[in-house]
Design a protein around this motif. Sequence first.
Motif, PDB file in Angstrom:
ATOM      1  N   ILE A  54      -9.760  24.706   4.494  1.00 40.91           N
ATOM      2  CA  ILE A  54     -10.206  24.733   3.094  1.00 40.91           C
ATOM      3  C   ILE A  54     -11.703  25.009   3.013  1.00 40.91           C
ATOM      4  O   ILE A  54     -12.157  25.897   2.270  1.00 40.91           O
ATOM      5  N   VAL A  55     -12.491  24.265   3.789  1.00 40.70           N
ATOM      6  CA  VAL A  55     -13.943  24.427   3.761  1.00 40.70           C
ATOM      7  C   VAL A  55     -14.337  25.836   4.206  1.00 40.70           C
ATOM      8  O   VAL A  55     -15.189  26.483   3.576  1.00 40.70           O
ATOM      9  N   LEU A  56     -13.711  26.347   5.276  1.00 36.59           N
ATOM     10  CA  LEU A  56     -14.041  27.694   5.746  1.00 36.59           C
ATOM     11  C   LEU A  56     -13.689  28.760   4.705  1.00 36.59           C
ATOM     12  O   LEU A  56     -14.453  29.714   4.506  1.00 36.59           O
TER      13      LEU A  56
ATOM     14  N   VAL B 218      -7.774  20.900  -2.219  1.00 28.43           N
ATOM     15  CA  VAL B 218      -8.495  22.124  -2.600  1.00 28.43           C
ATOM     16  C   VAL B 218      -9.140  21.941  -3.975  1.00 28.43           C
ATOM     17  O   VAL B 218     -10.311  22.289  -4.178  1.00 28.43           O
ATOM     18  N   GLU B 219      -8.390  21.398  -4.912  1.00 30.70           N
ATOM     19  CA  GLU B 219      -8.930  21.181  -6.256  1.00 30.70           C
ATOM     20  C   GLU B 219     -10.010  20.098  -6.247  1.00 30.70           C
ATOM     21  O   GLU B 219     -11.001  20.200  -6.972  1.00 30.70           O
ATOM     22  N   PHE B 220      -9.815  19.080  -5.452  1.00 27.82           N
ATOM     23  CA  PHE B 220     -10.787  17.986  -5.346  1.00 27.82           C
ATOM     24  C   PHE B 220     -12.129  18.525  -4.853  1.00 27.82           C
ATOM     25  O   PHE B 220     -13.186  18.134  -5.345  1.00 27.82           O
ATOM     26  N   LEU B 221     -12.089  19.446  -3.894  1.00 25.67           N
ATOM     27  CA  LEU B 221     -13.316  19.936  -3.265  1.00 25.67           C
ATOM     28  C   LEU B 221     -13.999  21.082  -3.998  1.00 25.67           C
ATOM     29  O   LEU B 221     -15.218  21.223  -3.891  1.00 25.67           O
TER      30      LEU B 221
ATOM     31  N   TRP C 196     -16.465  31.252   3.255  1.00 27.30           N
ATOM     32  CA  TRP C 196     -16.369  32.691   3.498  1.00 27.30           C
ATOM     33  C   TRP C 196     -16.022  33.504   2.259  1.00 27.30           C
ATOM     34  O   TRP C 196     -16.483  34.636   2.102  1.00 27.30           O
ATOM     35  N   ILE C 197     -15.183  32.950   1.375  1.00 28.31           N
ATOM     36  CA  ILE C 197     -14.703  33.722   0.217  1.00 28.31           C
ATOM     37  C   ILE C 197     -15.416  33.317  -1.068  1.00 28.31           C
ATOM     38  O   ILE C 197     -15.638  34.129  -1.951  1.00 28.31           O
ATOM     39  N   GLY C 198     -15.784  32.052  -1.161  1.00 26.17           N
ATOM     40  CA  GLY C 198     -16.441  31.544  -2.362  1.00 26.17           C
ATOM     41  C   GLY C 198     -15.570  30.512  -3.052  1.00 26.17           C
ATOM     42  O   GLY C 198     -14.392  30.348  -2.725  1.00 26.17           O
ATOM     43  N   LEU C 199     -16.146  29.833  -4.013  1.00 25.57           N
ATOM     44  CA  LEU C 199     -15.418  28.804  -4.760  1.00 25.57           C
ATOM     45  C   LEU C 199     -14.615  29.475  -5.873  1.00 25.57           C
ATOM     46  O   LEU C 199     -14.976  29.407  -7.049  1.00 25.57           O
TER      47      LEU C 199
ATOM     48  N   ALA D  23      -9.793  31.941  -2.725  1.00 30.08           N
ATOM     49  CA  ALA D  23     -10.065  31.041  -1.599  1.00 30.08           C
ATOM     50  C   ALA D  23      -9.179  29.816  -1.659  1.00 30.08           C
ATOM     51  O   ALA D  23      -8.658  29.363  -0.630  1.00 30.08           O
ATOM     52  N   ALA D  24      -8.989  29.270  -2.851  1.00 24.49           N
ATOM     53  CA  ALA D  24      -8.169  28.061  -3.005  1.00 24.49           C
ATOM     54  C   ALA D  24      -6.727  28.319  -2.581  1.00 24.49           C
ATOM     55  O   ALA D  24      -6.152  27.569  -1.782  1.00 24.49           O
ATOM     56  N   ILE D  25      -6.140  29.383  -3.090  1.00 21.07           N
ATOM     57  CA  ILE D  25      -4.737  29.692  -2.787  1.00 21.07           C
ATOM     58  C   ILE D  25      -4.577  30.117  -1.333  1.00 21.07           C
ATOM     59  O   ILE D  25      -3.630  29.708  -0.658  1.00 21.07           O
ATOM     60  N   LEU D  26      -5.518  30.906  -0.819  1.00 17.38           N
ATOM     61  CA  LEU D  26      -5.457  31.325   0.582  1.00 17.38           C
ATOM     62  C   LEU D  26      -5.548  30.120   1.523  1.00 17.38           C
ATOM     63  O   LEU D  26      -4.816  30.042   2.512  1.00 17.38           O
ATOM     64  N   ALA D  27      -6.418  29.182   1.209  1.00 13.69           N
ATOM     65  CA  ALA D  27      -6.559  27.980   2.048  1.00 13.69           C
ATOM     66  C   ALA D  27      -5.249  27.203   2.110  1.00 13.69           C
ATOM     67  O   ALA D  27      -4.837  26.742   3.180  1.00 13.69           O
ATOM     68  N   VAL D  28      -4.594  27.075   0.988  1.00 13.43           N
ATOM     69  CA  VAL D  28      -3.321  26.346   0.955  1.00 13.43           C
ATOM     70  C   VAL D  28      -2.259  27.104   1.738  1.00 13.43           C
ATOM     71  O   VAL D  28      -1.545  26.530   2.573  1.00 13.43           O
ATOM     72  N   ALA D  29      -2.139  28.405   1.499  1.00 16.11           N
ATOM     73  CA  ALA D  29      -1.126  29.206   2.190  1.00 16.11           C
ATOM     74  C   ALA D  29      -1.362  29.210   3.694  1.00 16.11           C
ATOM     75  O   ALA D  29      -0.413  29.075   4.481  1.00 16.11           O
ATOM     76  N   LEU D  30      -2.620  29.349   4.121  1.00 21.11           N
ATOM     77  CA  LEU D  30      -2.928  29.372   5.556  1.00 21.11           C
ATOM     78  C   LEU D  30      -2.544  28.070   6.244  1.00 21.11           C
ATOM     79  O   LEU D  30      -2.223  28.065   7.427  1.00 21.11           O
TER      80      LEU D  30
END
Length: 195
Positions: free
Chosen positions: A50-52, A136-139, A56-59, A63-70
């Motif tokens: 999530i942090v990466l 993801v939403e929290f951060l 890398w992509i921005g807030l 980035a949020a959806i990609l972090a979850v899917a990954l």
Amino acid sequence: MTLMRVAIAFVAAMLVGGALGLWMGRAGAADRWLNPLLVILLNIPALVVIVLCYIWIGLNETAAILAVALNKIPTVAVILREAARALSPALDDMARVFRMGPVARLRHVILPQLAPAIAAAARSGIALIWKIVLVVEFLGRSNGVGFKIHLLFSSFDVARVLAWALAFVAIMMLIDLGLLRPWQARANRWRQDAP
């Protein structure tokens, strides 16, 4: 917004992880090449991914959806890789004898055999995905259940944090009971029909 993020990340993880798992289960060379990467992805903490993605992509939503899917793709890939390894060679031979094309073989031979594994990956996936969406939403998001919990956390409002969490758990239980569990029962129906 939370449900939208859950839905998009869930569909992406199931499609990418499913295709990857099927490929790895059917092609030994792909499995040998990709297995080390899969093990690494399985062991990277969700918070790091999530942090990466945010760095890398921005807030943003991507980035949020990609972090979850990954975070979910490797789990789906492992489940479907193991199911693909267990596919019946006799049914594959039958498809070859009847000269079934790749799409017909996938639709009529492979997917029906993989249906129980796909359903299991979906049921376990939805539970993991909604938890990661909240982080993801929290951060890094300015809306959604995770954002609301973040605001309530800053004011130490335990009752409302629990209310939001329990409300979302109830929604996810309804999705599981109304959609995923019946789908899994239908996918496993052939087991009850077999002598």
